[in-house]
Design a protein around this motif. Structure first.
Motif, PDB file in Angstrom:
ATOM      1  N   LYS A  60     115.735  34.512   2.789  1.00  0.00           N
ATOM      2  CA  LYS A  60     114.801  35.825   3.752  1.00  0.00           C
ATOM      3  C   LYS A  60     113.926  35.450   3.544  1.00  0.00           C
ATOM      4  N   LEU A  61     113.223  35.784   2.270  1.00  0.00           N
ATOM      5  CA  LEU A  61     111.513  34.988   1.997  1.00  0.00           C
ATOM      6  C   LEU A  61     111.392  33.802   2.508  1.00  0.00           C
ATOM      7  N   ARG A  62     112.562  33.131   2.143  1.00  0.00           N
ATOM      8  CA  ARG A  62     111.592  31.623   2.626  1.00  0.00           C
ATOM      9  C   ARG A  62     111.682  31.599   4.560  1.00  0.00           C
ATOM     10  N   GLN A  63     112.307  32.446   5.158  1.00  0.00           N
ATOM     11  CA  GLN A  63     111.729  32.510   6.390  1.00  0.00           C
ATOM     12  C   GLN A  63     110.367  33.432   7.316  1.00  0.00           C
ATOM     13  N   LYS A  64     110.546  34.460   5.839  1.00  0.00           N
ATOM     14  CA  LYS A  64     109.113  34.976   6.055  1.00  0.00           C
ATOM     15  C   LYS A  64     107.854  34.210   6.189  1.00  0.00           C
ATOM     16  N   ILE A  65     108.055  33.134   4.931  1.00  0.00           N
ATOM     17  CA  ILE A  65     106.739  32.944   5.003  1.00  0.00           C
ATOM     18  C   ILE A  65     107.221  31.369   5.972  1.00  0.00           C
ATOM     19  N   ALA A  66     107.386  31.069   6.026  1.00  0.00           N
ATOM     20  CA  ALA A  66     107.626  30.300   7.594  1.00  0.00           C
ATOM     21  C   ALA A  66     106.995  31.056   8.254  1.00  0.00           C
ATOM     22  N   ASP A  67     107.381  31.935   8.645  1.00  0.00           N
ATOM     23  CA  ASP A  67     106.599  32.670  10.394  1.00  0.00           C
ATOM     24  C   ASP A  67     105.270  32.925   9.906  1.00  0.00           C
ATOM     25  N   ALA A  68     105.011  33.566   8.597  1.00  0.00           N
ATOM     26  CA  ALA A  68     103.589  33.613   8.156  1.00  0.00           C
ATOM     27  C   ALA A  68     102.977  32.317   8.068  1.00  0.00           C
ATOM     28  N   ASN A  69     103.868  31.016   7.914  1.00  0.00           N
ATOM     29  CA  ASN A  69     102.780  30.252   7.566  1.00  0.00           C
ATOM     30  C   ASN A  69     102.767  30.020   9.455  1.00  0.00           C
ATOM     31  N   GLN A  70     102.552  29.837   9.910  1.00  0.00           N
ATOM     32  CA  GLN A  70     102.960  29.363  12.052  1.00  0.00           C
ATOM     33  C   GLN A  70     102.128  29.900  12.342  1.00  0.00           C
ATOM     34  N   LYS A  71     101.996  31.711  11.540  1.00  0.00           N
ATOM     35  CA  LYS A  71     101.295  32.584  12.360  1.00  0.00           C
ATOM     36  C   LYS A  71     100.030  32.001  12.057  1.00  0.00           C
ATOM     37  N   SER A  72      99.322  31.914  10.927  1.00  0.00           N
ATOM     38  CA  SER A  72      98.197  32.006   9.941  1.00  0.00           C
ATOM     39  C   SER A  72      97.902  30.849  10.246  1.00  0.00           C
ATOM     40  N   SER A  74      98.472  29.415  13.458  1.00  0.00           N
ATOM     41  CA  SER A  74      98.285  29.432  14.911  1.00  0.00           C
ATOM     42  C   SER A  74      96.379  30.097  14.665  1.00  0.00           C
ATOM     43  N   LEU A  75      96.580  31.410  14.197  1.00  0.00           N
ATOM     44  CA  LEU A  75      95.287  31.880  14.311  1.00  0.00           C
ATOM     45  C   LEU A  75      94.171  31.339  14.083  1.00  0.00           C
ATOM     46  N   ALA A  76      94.014  30.406  12.810  1.00  0.00           N
ATOM     47  CA  ALA A  76      93.180  29.867  12.142  1.00  0.00           C
ATOM     48  C   ALA A  76      92.672  28.974  13.142  1.00  0.00           C
ATOM     49  N   LYS A  77      93.407  28.123  14.216  1.00  0.00           N
ATOM     50  CA  LYS A  77      93.343  27.200  15.519  1.00  0.00           C
ATOM     51  C   LYS A  77      92.269  28.305  16.183  1.00  0.00           C
ATOM     52  N   SER A  78      92.853  29.192  16.011  1.00  0.00           N
ATOM     53  CA  SER A  78      92.434  30.052  17.736  1.00  0.00           C
ATOM     54  C   SER A  78      90.899  30.112  17.204  1.00  0.00           C
ATOM     55  N   ILE A  79      90.750  30.421  15.690  1.00  0.00           N
ATOM     56  CA  ILE A  79      89.124  31.125  15.483  1.00  0.00           C
ATOM     57  C   ILE A  79      88.503  29.995  15.873  1.00  0.00           C
ATOM     58  N   GLY A  80      89.028  28.699  14.838  1.00  0.00           N
ATOM     59  CA  GLY A  80      87.945  27.834  15.128  1.00  0.00           C
ATOM     60  C   GLY A  80      87.362  27.481  16.920  1.00  0.00           C
ATOM     61  N   GLN A  81      88.206  27.682  17.560  1.00  0.00           N
ATOM     62  CA  GLN A  81      88.067  26.897  19.330  1.00  0.00           C
ATOM     63  C   GLN A  81      87.053  28.509  19.576  1.00  0.00           C
ATOM     64  N   ARG A  82      86.799  29.908  19.191  1.00  0.00           N
ATOM     65  CA  ARG A  82      86.076  30.541  19.534  1.00  0.00           C
ATOM     66  C   ARG A  82      85.025  30.364  18.757  1.00  0.00           C
ATOM     67  N   LEU A  83      85.237  29.954  17.759  1.00  0.00           N
ATOM     68  CA  LEU A  83      83.732  29.059  16.905  1.00  0.00           C
ATOM     69  C   LEU A  83      82.971  28.211  17.512  1.00  0.00           C
ATOM     70  N   ASN A  84      83.858  27.227  18.005  1.00  0.00           N
ATOM     71  CA  ASN A  84      83.297  26.368  18.107  1.00  0.00           C
ATOM     72  C   ASN A  84      82.391  27.153  19.680  1.00  0.00           C
ATOM     73  N   ALA A  85      82.702  27.814  21.107  1.00  0.00           N
ATOM     74  CA  ALA A  85      82.955  28.240  21.704  1.00  0.00           C
ATOM     75  C   ALA A  85      81.588  28.537  21.590  1.00  0.00           C
ATOM     76  N   VAL A  86      81.555  30.064  20.483  1.00  0.00           N
ATOM     77  CA  VAL A  86      79.859  31.092  20.347  1.00  0.00           C
ATOM     78  C   VAL A  86      78.883  30.258  20.126  1.00  0.00           C
ATOM     79  N   HIS A  87      78.974  29.033  18.868  1.00  0.00           N
ATOM     80  CA  HIS A  87      77.887  28.242  18.533  1.00  0.00           C
ATOM     81  C   HIS A  87      77.237  27.443  19.912  1.00  0.00           C
ATOM     82  N   ALA A  88      77.899  27.049  20.283  1.00  0.00           N
ATOM     83  CA  ALA A  88      77.798  26.217  21.473  1.00  0.00           C
ATOM     84  C   ALA A  88      76.717  26.971  22.484  1.00  0.00           C
ATOM     85  N   GLU A  89      77.414  28.634  22.909  1.00  0.00           N
ATOM     86  CA  GLU A  89      76.253  29.175  23.545  1.00  0.00           C
ATOM     87  C   GLU A  89      75.476  29.931  23.104  1.00  0.00           C
ATOM     88  N   TYR A  90      75.599  30.207  21.492  1.00  0.00           N
ATOM     89  CA  TYR A  90      74.530  30.987  21.255  1.00  0.00           C
ATOM     90  C   TYR A  90      73.912  30.826  19.998  1.00  0.00           C
TER      91      TYR A  90
END
Length: 265
Positions: A60-72, A74-90
């Motif tokens: 159960k712990l390893r499954q929790k870690i796997a889920d958190a790994n994917q979630k984190s 994915s969020l990091a990719k989203s932030i990276g894309q958003r930062l690129n857009a904000v930097h290009a705009e402002y």
């Protein structure tokens, strides 16, 4: 003049309109909130990874870690894309600070995933699946005591063999699941490394911009100082000119007075 009013190549940039400034502030706040969420997730993930290899290391712990790994990741990719857009705009100094914070969080996430990969590869979960023990078959009546004992031993050996085979199958399934999890971690580590490369481009671009801003500000300061010196010189020249005028007027008055006295005598 503020930093936001200075653009590259020594040119002066038009200040943002109130609407543009509001959009810039809103975009910055959104990225800051996402960064806070990512930092929180990484902190919890690190705590769970610390439990690997201990008595709390379960499936159960390893499954929790796997889920958190994917979630984190994915969020990091989203932030990276958003930062690129904000930097290009402002392209503001706030963007540079956000990039630095994001890089630090990515570093923390990458380190945590590397530790998780090492620990998961070193052991299997402590939780063992309880295999059902086949029920002993009813012995036929009329058998001798020796035959009865022999049959019991055969049944016991068969049960032990079935339990062993089931346990081996279960362990093989755990190993396959562990290897799959390790591969997922490795893929995410590579994704994070690519994000580092993207951020390096932003950091380089932001560094050039800040250098240009500093150079332009210094240029404006030098020009301001030079203008101040010119003003002081102009004031000195004006005072000297006024003094010369006063001296000339005094001389003219003296000459007029002398002439009047001469004519009257």
């Amino acid at each position: 003049m503020s930093y936001s009013d200075v653009a590259r190549d020594g040119r002066e940039m038009r200040p943002y309109s109130p609407a543009q400034q509001d959009e810039s502030d809103k975009a910055t706040r959104e990225v800051q909130q996402q960064l806070f969420g990512l930092s929180t997730q990484v902190t919890q993930l690190r705590r769970d990874v610390d439990r690997l290899g201990t008595a709390q290391d379960t499936v159960k712990l390893r499954q929790k870690i796997a889920d958190a790994n994917q979630k984190s990741t994915s969020l990091a990719k989203s932030i990276g894309q958003r930062l690129n857009a904000v930097h290009a705009e402002y392209k503001t100094q706030q963007t540079g600070r956000l990039v630095s914070t994001f890089e630090a969080t990515l570093k923390d996430l990458q380190t945590t995933l590397k530790v998780a990969k090492t620990k998961e590869a070193a052991s299997l979960p402590k939780e063992a699946k309880q295999m059902p023990v086949p029920a002993a078959a009813d012995l036929e009546s009329g058998v001798s005591a020796d035959e009865h004992q022999s049959l019991l031993q055969q049944q016991q050996q068969q049960q032990e063999r079935l339990v062993l085979e089931s346990q081996l199958q279960y362990n093989d399934a755990l190993i396959d699941e562990r290897d799959e999890g390790i591969q997922d971690i490795q893929r995410n580590i590579q994704d994070i490394q690519e994000m580092f490369q993207d951020m390096a481009v932003l950091v380089h671009d932001q560094g050039i911009q800040i250098d240009d801003i500093d150079a332009n500000v210094s240029s404006y300061e030098m020009r301001t100082e030079e203008a101040g010196r010119e003003i002081v010189k102009a004031e000195k020249h004006q005072r000297a000119a006024r003094n010369r005028k006063c001296i000339l007027l005094s001389i003219v008055l003296i000459v007029v007075v002398v002439l009047v006295l001469v004519l009257n005598t």
